[in-house]
Write a protein that holds these residues in place. Structure first.
Motif, mmCIF file in Angstrom:
data_model
loop_
_atom_site.group_PDB
_atom_site.id
_atom_site.type_symbol
_atom_site.label_atom_id
_atom_site.label_comp_id
_atom_site.label_asym_id
_atom_site.label_seq_id
_atom_site.Cartn_x
_atom_site.Cartn_y
_atom_site.Cartn_z
ATOM 1 N N GLU A 125 21.960 21.657 -23.329
ATOM 2 C CA GLU A 125 23.295 21.751 -23.936
ATOM 3 C C GLU A 125 23.719 22.995 -23.569
ATOM 4 O O GLU A 125 23.058 23.460 -24.835
ATOM 5 N N GLY A 126 24.504 23.425 -23.555
ATOM 6 C CA GLY A 126 24.931 25.141 -23.866
ATOM 7 C C GLY A 126 25.781 25.680 -22.404
ATOM 8 O O GLY A 126 26.413 24.529 -21.605
ATOM 9 N N PRO A 127 25.726 26.713 -22.083
ATOM 10 C CA PRO A 127 26.603 27.188 -20.849
ATOM 11 C C PRO A 127 26.206 27.206 -19.456
ATOM 12 O O PRO A 127 26.464 26.410 -18.982
ATOM 13 N N ALA A 128 24.273 26.472 -19.486
ATOM 14 C CA ALA A 128 23.536 26.836 -18.254
ATOM 15 C C ALA A 128 23.985 25.428 -18.226
ATOM 16 O O ALA A 128 24.570 24.928 -16.657
ATOM 17 N N ARG A 129 23.797 24.102 -18.702
ATOM 18 C CA ARG A 129 24.419 22.471 -18.096
ATOM 19 C C ARG A 129 26.026 22.334 -17.958
ATOM 20 O O ARG A 129 26.166 21.861 -17.233
ATOM 21 N N VAL A 130 26.822 23.254 -18.686
ATOM 22 C CA VAL A 130 28.151 23.041 -18.592
ATOM 23 C C VAL A 130 28.464 24.084 -16.488
ATOM 24 O O VAL A 130 29.427 22.954 -16.191
ATOM 25 N N ARG A 131 27.692 24.755 -16.796
ATOM 26 C CA ARG A 131 27.436 25.459 -15.128
ATOM 27 C C ARG A 131 27.380 24.318 -13.997
ATOM 28 O O ARG A 131 27.854 24.340 -12.989
ATOM 29 N N ALA A 132 25.514 23.745 -14.602
ATOM 30 C CA ALA A 132 24.776 23.141 -13.477
ATOM 31 C C ALA A 132 26.215 21.361 -13.645
ATOM 32 O O ALA A 132 26.697 20.929 -12.118
ATOM 33 N N LEU A 133 27.244 21.006 -14.549
ATOM 34 C CA LEU A 133 28.155 20.004 -14.763
ATOM 35 C C LEU A 133 29.124 20.211 -14.024
ATOM 36 O O LEU A 133 30.127 19.189 -13.036
ATOM 37 N N ALA A 134 29.947 21.678 -13.904
ATOM 38 C CA ALA A 134 30.824 21.525 -13.094
ATOM 39 C C ALA A 134 30.800 21.674 -11.089
ATOM 40 O O ALA A 134 31.377 21.630 -11.071
ATOM 41 N N THR A 135 29.460 22.794 -11.423
ATOM 42 C CA THR A 135 29.095 22.059 -10.177
ATOM 43 C C THR A 135 28.540 20.394 -9.597
ATOM 44 O O THR A 135 29.977 20.561 -8.157
ATOM 45 N N TRP A 136 28.753 19.887 -9.664
ATOM 46 C CA TRP A 136 28.414 18.462 -9.744
ATOM 47 C C TRP A 136 29.482 17.541 -9.647
ATOM 48 O O TRP A 136 29.875 16.983 -9.261
ATOM 49 N N ALA A 137 30.330 18.229 -10.767
ATOM 50 C CA ALA A 137 31.919 17.233 -10.389
ATOM 51 C C ALA A 137 32.633 18.100 -9.308
ATOM 52 O O ALA A 137 33.491 17.545 -8.517
ATOM 53 N N ALA A 138 32.352 19.119 -9.477
ATOM 54 C CA ALA A 138 33.293 19.627 -7.898
ATOM 55 C C ALA A 138 32.969 19.056 -6.387
ATOM 56 O O ALA A 138 33.923 18.779 -5.248
#
Length: 469
Positions: A125-138
């Motif tokens: 959890e943190g900025p790296a996960r946010v970026r990964a989830l953003a890519t997955w969601a997009a």
């Protein structure tokens, strides 16, 4: 490329194929009918067999990852999906093609939940996960539009068979990479809840089947009524059985989490607008009202795809570092609601610029804004032992929401050349999403420990499980 980014690449490739194949055959149906000399009555089964198997077995597929491990489940689902794509692309008749599409759906039901699970395991959890989830969601948001575009291009330049065969090299390349990169966390010994799996799978399958039949035959036909009644009984029996199962398919403690319960309800309502209905109604409007070809229809969705990618990958992660997740979910839902409200003004006399492109900006910006923070809120704090089923619930909510939404909206707006009432209903549903989102915790800020303060959820054998760290 480090291991975590490699995991992100293979997870997004798998997710893209899964979402792509929800819509990819729609544009190619006339070509399939002509090539295989099929009666019109067979076409809905070619389109619906995938969704029927996918939606009906998602919860079962999700739990397999928790029992048998992320790596084994990912590889098995990807191999099954790839093999079924090959068989579908080589099919010589309607029955083999429908069977291949159903097996594709089974592979997708195993693969889709674990794509999210391997990401949350690879990125803390943190900025790296946010970026990964953003890519997955997009990737998930753009898959439907890309399916239309890819299907139009491949059908007109090569053959309808290429829309299925294109998955084969992607899957063949992803399999050895995934085998090398993915690892399994230590697994606790547990049994699969077979009664729960049977009740959930048959209940969801009956629900998806009933809704598809309602769309094709109307609610005055006995088939959708009987299937929907059976679905309600089976799902009620499933909910009762899960309360007493020693190793439940969906642990009741999951639904006691406000983030999981409210987040999945928001996902369900948003899926009723975004998952299938948006592409369905716009595709038919462009074809019937504007006379677009398959290639032109696919190209018309490029603004949706590009804007969603831009907002989801670049704008949303930056905003999540400054604003609360709940704030972004509400803002995104309201922006998308405004876009659907604008889209509802569409009529037979409108052109592309005034009738489609303007609303596309608001719809795509809104979808790109709320999907990543919603995913983050729903998955934050879930114990590792339940990560697979939490992902499965999220994917099930999207798929069932899309099926329910399409059935209801096609009844509301039967004239596909004038789908204004359907888009107005979507605007109302997304406004409801914004209101419900106010009850969500904000991941990373006021997220409660999973299961409530002082609660120690127990797995098989009485092993305590605390919050995920």
């Amino acid at each position: 490329m480090n291991r975590a980014n490699g995991v992100l690449a293979v997870a997004c490739a798998a997710q893209f194929m899964v979402v792509l194949d929800v819509s990819v055959v729609n544009v190619a149906l006339p070509a399939i009918q002509a090539d295989l000399r099929l009666p019109a009555a067979h076409l809905p089964w070619i389109a619906g067999a995938y969704a029927l198997a996918f939606g009906g077995t998602l919860l079962l597929g999700a739990r397999l990852a928790d029992i048998h491990g992320h790596r084994r489940t990912f590889l098995g689902g990807l191999a099954l999906f790839t093999a079924a794509s090959l068989l579908g692309g080589l099919a010589g008749g309607g029955a083999p093609l429908v069977a291949a599409r159903a097996v594709q759906g089974l592979g997708a039901a195993v693969l889709a939940p674990v794509t999210l699970t391997v990401l949350t395991a690879a990125f803390p959890e943190g900025p790296a996960r946010v970026r990964a989830l953003a890519t997955w969601a997009a990737v998930g948001l753009t898959g439907g539009a890309a399916g239309n575009l890819l299907a139009g291009a491949l059908t007109e330049t090569l053959s309808w068979r290429a829309i299925l065969l294109v998955n084969v090299p992607v899957g063949a390349l992803a399999l050895p990479v995934a085998a090398r990169l993915l690892t399994d966390a230590p697994r606790r010994s547990r049994r699969l809840d077979l009664p729960g799996a049977v009740l959930a799978t048959t209940g969801l399958t009956c629900l998806v089947y009933g809704l598809s039949q309602a769309r094709a035959r109307g609610w005055d036909h006995p088939a959708p009524v009987a299937a929907s009644a059976a679905a309600l009984l089976l799902l009620a029996a499933f909910a009762l059985a899960e309360r007493h199962a020693p190793s439940p398919l969906v642990p009741p403690r999951l639904l006691r989490s406000r983030a999981v319960a409210v987040g999945n309800l928001v996902t369900l309502l948003a899926g009723a607008c975004f998952q299938i209905p948006l592409w369905y109604f716009l595709s038919l409007y462009l074809h019937h009202a504007l006379g677009y070809t398959a290639m032109q229809t696919g190209a018309a969705f490029l603004p949706h795809t590009l804007l969603t990618l831009l907002v989801g990958l670049r704008v949303t992660p930056a905003l999540m570092r400054r604003a609360g997740d709940r704030t972004l979910i509400v803002a995104g839902a309201l922006a998308a609601a405004a876009g659907f409200g604008w889209q509802s003004l569409i009529g037979p006399g409108d052109g592309y610029l005034t009738g489609v492109l303007g609303p596309a900006v608001l719809i795509s910006v809104g979808g790109g804004l709320f999907t990543t923070p919603l995913t983050a809120v729903v998955t934050s704090g879930v114990p590792e032992a339940d990560a697979g089923v939490a992902s499965g619930l999220l994917n099930t909510a999207k798929q069932v929401g899309g099926a329910v939404g399409l059935a209801a909206l096609t009844a509301l707006a039967p004239d596909t050349a004038d789908p204004g009432r359907a888009f107005l209903a979507c605007a109302g549903l997304l406004a409801a999403c914004a209101a419900l989102a106010l009850a969500l915790p904000s991941a990373g800020r006021d997220q409660q420990p999973f299961g409530g303060a002082g609660e120690q959820a127990r797995l098989d054998g009485g092993e305590p499980v605390g919050p995920a760290r």
